[in-house]
Design a protein around this motif. Structure first.
Motif, PDB file in Angstrom:
ATOM      1  N   LEU A   1      34.711  45.772  78.388  1.00  0.00           N
ATOM      2  CA  LEU A   1      35.775  44.797  78.655  1.00  0.00           C
ATOM      3  C   LEU A   1      36.939  44.966  77.675  1.00  0.00           C
ATOM      4  N   ALA A   2      36.611  45.293  76.418  1.00  0.00           N
ATOM      5  CA  ALA A   2      37.663  45.461  75.401  1.00  0.00           C
ATOM      6  C   ALA A   2      38.544  46.670  75.729  1.00  0.00           C
ATOM      7  N   ASP A   3      37.978  47.640  76.442  1.00  0.00           N
ATOM      8  CA  ASP A   3      38.719  48.863  76.750  1.00  0.00           C
ATOM      9  C   ASP A   3      39.612  48.717  77.991  1.00  0.00           C
ATOM     10  N   LEU A   4      39.441  47.611  78.739  1.00  0.00           N
ATOM     11  CA  LEU A   4      40.206  47.442  79.989  1.00  0.00           C
ATOM     12  C   LEU A   4      41.633  47.013  79.701  1.00  0.00           C
ATOM     13  N   PRO A   5      42.603  47.519  80.485  1.00  0.00           N
ATOM     14  CA  PRO A   5      44.000  47.110  80.270  1.00  0.00           C
ATOM     15  C   PRO A   5      44.294  45.733  80.887  1.00  0.00           C
ATOM     16  N   TYR A   6      43.304  45.126  81.576  1.00  0.00           N
ATOM     17  CA  TYR A   6      43.540  43.812  82.218  1.00  0.00           C
ATOM     18  C   TYR A   6      42.259  42.990  82.106  1.00  0.00           C
ATOM     19  N   ARG A   7      42.378  41.702  82.417  1.00  0.00           N
ATOM     20  CA  ARG A   7      41.168  40.856  82.408  1.00  0.00           C
ATOM     21  C   ARG A   7      40.562  40.840  83.797  1.00  0.00           C
TER      22      ARG A   7
ATOM     23  N   GLY B   1      39.869  47.972  96.965  1.00  0.00           N
ATOM     24  CA  GLY B   1      40.569  47.714  95.706  1.00  0.00           C
ATOM     25  C   GLY B   1      40.295  46.374  95.067  1.00  0.00           C
ATOM     26  N   SER B   2      39.134  45.772  95.338  1.00  0.00           N
ATOM     27  CA  SER B   2      38.861  44.454  94.733  1.00  0.00           C
ATOM     28  C   SER B   2      38.119  44.601  93.415  1.00  0.00           C
ATOM     29  N   GLY B   3      37.843  45.858  93.003  1.00  0.00           N
ATOM     30  CA  GLY B   3      37.257  46.063  91.676  1.00  0.00           C
ATOM     31  C   GLY B   3      35.742  46.053  91.624  1.00  0.00           C
ATOM     32  N   LYS B   4      35.106  46.665  92.634  1.00  0.00           N
ATOM     33  CA  LYS B   4      33.631  46.711  92.658  1.00  0.00           C
ATOM     34  C   LYS B   4      33.075  47.607  91.550  1.00  0.00           C
ATOM     35  N   THR B   5      33.828  48.691  91.215  1.00  0.00           N
ATOM     36  CA  THR B   5      33.315  49.654  90.232  1.00  0.00           C
ATOM     37  C   THR B   5      33.035  48.972  88.897  1.00  0.00           C
ATOM     38  N   LEU B   6      33.945  48.082  88.473  1.00  0.00           N
ATOM     39  CA  LEU B   6      33.754  47.386  87.200  1.00  0.00           C
ATOM     40  C   LEU B   6      32.490  46.514  87.263  1.00  0.00           C
ATOM     41  N   VAL B   7      32.337  45.786  88.365  1.00  0.00           N
ATOM     42  CA  VAL B   7      31.169  44.900  88.504  1.00  0.00           C
ATOM     43  C   VAL B   7      29.877  45.727  88.403  1.00  0.00           C
ATOM     44  N   ALA B   8      29.858  46.888  89.104  1.00  0.00           N
ATOM     45  CA  ALA B   8      28.675  47.749  89.065  1.00  0.00           C
ATOM     46  C   ALA B   8      28.431  48.254  87.642  1.00  0.00           C
ATOM     47  N   MET B   9      29.508  48.632  86.958  1.00  0.00           N
ATOM     48  CA  MET B   9      29.373  49.166  85.599  1.00  0.00           C
ATOM     49  C   MET B   9      28.797  48.110  84.656  1.00  0.00           C
ATOM     50  N   MET B  10      29.229  46.860  84.809  1.00  0.00           N
ATOM     51  CA  MET B  10      28.720  45.790  83.943  1.00  0.00           C
ATOM     52  C   MET B  10      27.217  45.587  84.169  1.00  0.00           C
ATOM     53  N   ALA B  11      26.796  45.714  85.433  1.00  0.00           N
ATOM     54  CA  ALA B  11      25.357  45.578  85.726  1.00  0.00           C
ATOM     55  C   ALA B  11      24.586  46.733  85.088  1.00  0.00           C
ATOM     56  N   LEU B  12      25.141  47.948  85.219  1.00  0.00           N
ATOM     57  CA  LEU B  12      24.480  49.130  84.640  1.00  0.00           C
ATOM     58  C   LEU B  12      24.403  49.005  83.107  1.00  0.00           C
ATOM     59  N   CYS B  13      25.469  48.457  82.483  1.00  0.00           N
ATOM     60  CA  CYS B  13      25.465  48.253  81.027  1.00  0.00           C
ATOM     61  C   CYS B  13      24.323  47.325  80.611  1.00  0.00           C
TER      62      CYS B  13
ATOM     63  N   ALA C   1      33.986  60.052  88.010  1.00  0.00           N
ATOM     64  CA  ALA C   1      35.289  60.075  87.337  1.00  0.00           C
ATOM     65  C   ALA C   1      35.739  58.661  86.970  1.00  0.00           C
ATOM     66  N   GLY C   2      35.433  57.690  87.858  1.00  0.00           N
ATOM     67  CA  GLY C   2      35.838  56.301  87.608  1.00  0.00           C
ATOM     68  C   GLY C   2      35.015  55.642  86.497  1.00  0.00           C
ATOM     69  N   LEU C   3      33.712  55.983  86.425  1.00  0.00           N
ATOM     70  CA  LEU C   3      32.825  55.331  85.457  1.00  0.00           C
ATOM     71  C   LEU C   3      32.885  55.988  84.077  1.00  0.00           C
ATOM     72  N   GLU C   4      33.251  57.280  84.058  1.00  0.00           N
ATOM     73  CA  GLU C   4      33.157  58.046  82.810  1.00  0.00           C
ATOM     74  C   GLU C   4      33.940  57.420  81.637  1.00  0.00           C
ATOM     75  N   PRO C   5      35.246  57.039  81.845  1.00  0.00           N
ATOM     76  CA  PRO C   5      35.959  56.433  80.708  1.00  0.00           C
ATOM     77  C   PRO C   5      35.292  55.136  80.244  1.00  0.00           C
ATOM     78  N   LEU C   6      34.743  54.350  81.180  1.00  0.00           N
ATOM     79  CA  LEU C   6      34.088  53.085  80.807  1.00  0.00           C
ATOM     80  C   LEU C   6      32.822  53.382  80.006  1.00  0.00           C
ATOM     81  N   ALA C   7      32.058  54.406  80.466  1.00  0.00           N
ATOM     82  CA  ALA C   7      30.813  54.768  79.780  1.00  0.00           C
ATOM     83  C   ALA C   7      31.139  55.300  78.375  1.00  0.00           C
ATOM     84  N   ALA C   8      32.224  56.088  78.290  1.00  0.00           N
ATOM     85  CA  ALA C   8      32.617  56.652  76.992  1.00  0.00           C
ATOM     86  C   ALA C   8      32.969  55.526  76.016  1.00  0.00           C
ATOM     87  N   ALA C   9      33.689  54.504  76.531  1.00  0.00           N
ATOM     88  CA  ALA C   9      34.068  53.370  75.680  1.00  0.00           C
ATOM     89  C   ALA C   9      32.833  52.649  75.151  1.00  0.00           C
ATOM     90  N   ALA C  10      31.781  52.608  75.988  1.00  0.00           N
ATOM     91  CA  ALA C  10      30.569  51.883  75.594  1.00  0.00           C
ATOM     92  C   ALA C  10      29.590  52.775  74.836  1.00  0.00           C
TER      93      ALA C  10
END
Length: 696
Positions: free
Chosen positions: A261-267, A298-310, A334-343
């Motif tokens: 969440l800290a790495d995201l450019p938006y809330r 474009g409703s942001g499912k990838t983020l929701v999935a990533m939070m569950a995986l975290c 490609a979409g999850l990689e930057p989020l995974a790297a941040a975590a």
């Protein structure tokens, strides 16, 4: 629950027991999907014929069906071969003729003796100014004419079946109806004014007017409800069975989620936050999760999935994300990689393309638990893929993963939590039919910064103008998709159309500006073309619908859809969702081949009016029907005989809450209403539901 209740035996007997059904007719019925008396009873009339008795044919306007009592007059046999045999008759006010082709005179003399009274019914027509009925449907003495129904039901026919056969057989099947206790909640039955089950069938097979054929008529609504109820009881049982299945509680402490969440450019949006919380509490519970995440483009499912995986990784487990195609799997990666790297999470991708040493290395790391999240195609279910501690499977599916496969996934022997993501908004009634065994989270807000896409309809006759505008946009540094027409018959024709358009645009825009992808290309070539477009090396990507799902190029702000009239609404909505992801204002041009049919224009105008995928999907359902919206063959969508998902959507929701309440109050269906519900499952052959009771 050992076997079918004895009261139902007659309805599951042979068809030859019914009046007018011999071995040959029975075979024709079986070919038409009617294998037993119960099937026949669920095959309701589709229309009806008004055969109310009239005083004279003068009371009606030809051509139409008429029933009148007449006096038989002169017989006029044909003078030359091939001409018809005519019989003059007279009603209360006028005379007309009965006409017969290839008829035997002696037979007609016996059937219609001059001077006698007969009731005749058939289609009245005018021929050379003379009123006539050719081959009447009924010709009976007045004493026997009571057998002609005032309103005669018309059944759907199959080659080799006649209305008379269907009429006789259904009367005979109705006589076999047992007296069953009711499975519908008494308060609801009274509120809706619904008849008992057997009475509803009698009424549905004996309509008195066209009003009785409406899906909203109490008898038909009740029978449709029975079907939906049986289906929902089965899904509710599947849901209970899945929930009873012991899961692994994966609570997590939130430290990886915080980093993402800290790495995201938006809330995150309110809808995302809500969905993350719902999924989080399922994962933390000791029961197995079975949830559907439904979100618009474009409703942001990838983020929701990533939070569950975290959350899974935080608690020491592994997660897998599955996509239906290789392009999509790599896109997710490609979409999850930057989020995974941040975590600080180790993420890998595994598809059919991984071979030899590469594959072996990944499999070893997976089995050791070093890879914490794996992204892949259905290849992740191959025998040699072993996880150290798999706890969550996220399935990104375009309806390619029905109830059966979801159950199979659970049967892998691991207590895997399941999250299914679908990007196609599904009308509520279909979502209930297809995913009624799951809990649902809905993302109905767009993340901040997503701009609306301007949508316009343009005729293909203005192609030169369209290409000139595209040239100007490319000169400004913008990128565009150009989707070629959908060709149902063949991917090869589709490929030719794409190659042809590619050559023309290359000639107009210059060398190296235009790229091409289509379904027939080798995977490596396709990926290379996509990569060139993503990096901005090519400015225009000519494609078939391979780009429909999941492709993410924020700089692409123009979507051209050629032959837009050949696509379904949901598909057009998906394609449009590929643009509007960056900072620039985006445009979608629906290029159609004139002239447009009224329906075709209406479909394209809906897209111009709204970007709400849920509204678009409801319109699509109204216009195309349930099977088409999600492709029945691959949807796992049940085929109902009576219920009409388009027109009785409200009933499905009631059936779901009723089924869930019934099982909440009586989980083993042992009480009187529960026992009645068991009869319903047997009656409508919901074998899976029956099996689940015995397993459960």
């Amino acid at each position: 629950m050992t076997g079918r209740p004895e009261a139902l035996f007659p309805l599951f007997g042979t068809l030859t027991r019914l009046d007018g059904v011999g071995a040959k007719t029975a075979q024709v019925m079986i070919d038409a999907g009617i294998a037993k008396p119960a099937d026949l009873l669920l095959t309701l009339p589709v229309s009806g014929v008004d055969r109310r008795r009239r005083g004279s044919i003068r009371e009606v306007i030809a051509p139409c069906i008429v029933t009148v009592e007449v006096t038989i007059g002169a017989h006029l046999p044909p003078k030359t071969k091939g001409k018809p045999y005519r019989v003059t008759v007279e009603d209360e006010q006028t005379s007309f003729q009965l006409v017969f082709f290839h008829a035997r005179g002696d037979y007609l003399q016996k059937l219609l003796p001059t001077g006698q009274r007969r009731v005749v019914s058939g289609k009245l027509e005018l021929f050379d100014g003379i009123a006539q009925i050719v081959h009447p449907d009924h010709m009976l003495p007045p004493a026997e004419a009571e057998t002609i129904p005032a309103f005669e039901p018309v059944y759907p026919l199959h080659a080799g079946l006649t209305q008379k056969t269907m009429w006789k057989a259904t009367r005979s099947a109705l006589a076999l109806l047992p007296d069953l206790p009711d499975w519908i909640d008494p308060a609801q039955k009274a509120r809706e004014g619904w008849p008992d089950w057997a009475q509803a069938l009698h009424l549905a097979h004996n309509p008195q007017s066209s009003v009785d054929l409406s899906p909203h008529h109490p008898a038909r609504a009740r029978l449709a409800y029975d079907e939906l109820m049986a289906h929902q009881i089965t899904l509710a049982l599947a849901r209970i069975t899945a929930r009873r299945a012991k899961g692994v509680a994966s609570a997590g402490d939130g430290h990886l989620q915080t980093r993402v969440l800290a790495d995201l450019p938006y809330r995150p949006t309110g809808a995302q936050t809500r969905a993350i919380a719902e999924i989080g509490s399922d994962l933390a519970a000791p029961l197995r999760m079975n949830r559907l995440l439904q979100g618009d483009v474009g409703s942001g499912k990838t983020l929701v999935a990533m939070m569950a995986l975290c959350q899974i990784v935080e608690s020491g487990g592994q997660g897998v994300m599955m996509a239906p195609t290789e392009i999509l799997a790599r896109q997710h990666y490609a979409g999850l990689e930057p989020l995974a790297a941040a975590a600080g999470i180790r993420l890998e991708v595994l598809t059919g393309r991984d071979k030899g040493h590469d594959r072996a290395t990944k499999l070893a790391a997976l089995a050791q638990g070093e890879i914490q999240i794996l992204v892949g195609t259905h290849a992740v279910f191959q025998k040699d893929v072993h996880f150290h501690d798999l706890r969550l499977a996220v399935i990104d599916e375009q309806h390619r993963f029905g109830v059966a496969q979801r159950m199979e996934l659970g049967a892998k022997g691991r207590a895997v939590d399941v999250l299914v993501m679908t990007a196609t908004p599904i009308p509520r009634s279909l979502a209930l039919a297809q995913y009624g065994d799951m809990d649902v989270s809905v993302l109905d807000e767009k993340p901040p910064g997503r701009k609306p896409v301007q949508t316009a309809l343009v005729s293909a006759a203005r192609m030169d103008e369209i290409v000139a505008k595209l040239r100007a946009a490319v000169a400004e540094g913008r990128q565009a998709y150009w989707v070629c027409p959908l060709v149902e018959e063949s991917e090869v024709v589709e490929m030719t159309a794409a190659e042809d358009r590619f050559k023309r645009l290359r000639a107009a825009l210059g060398e190296g500006v235009v790229g091409l992808v289509h379904g027939q290309m080798p995977v490596a070539e396709k990926d290379a073309a996509m990569a060139r477009f993503v990096s901005g090396e090519t400015r225009v990507l000519v494609a078939t619908t391979v780009i429909e799902v999941g492709v993410n190029v924020p700089n692409a702000s123009i979507m051209m859809i050629e032959g837009a009239e050949s696509f379904g609404l949901a598909q057009l909505h998906q394609l449009r969702g590929r643009v509007g992801r960056g900072a620039a204002a985006s445009t979608c041009l629906l290029i159609y081949q004139p002239p447009l049919s009224q329906n075709g224009r209406k479909r394209l105008e809906i897209l111009r009016e709204t970007e709400d995928g849920f509204r678009i999907s409801e319109e699509d359902l109204m216009m195309r029907g349930a099977g088409d919206v999600i492709g029945t063959a691959q949807s796992g969508l049940p085929r109902f005989r009576i219920a009409d998902l388009e027109r009785q959507a409200g009933l499905m929701a009631v059936a779901q809450s009723d089924a869930r309440k019934l099982l909440h109050d009586d989980p083993d269906l042992q009480m009187p209403r529960g026992q009645a519900a068991r009869s319903l499952l047997w009656l409508l052959e919901q074998d899976r539901g029956i099996r689940l009771i015995s397993i459960g």
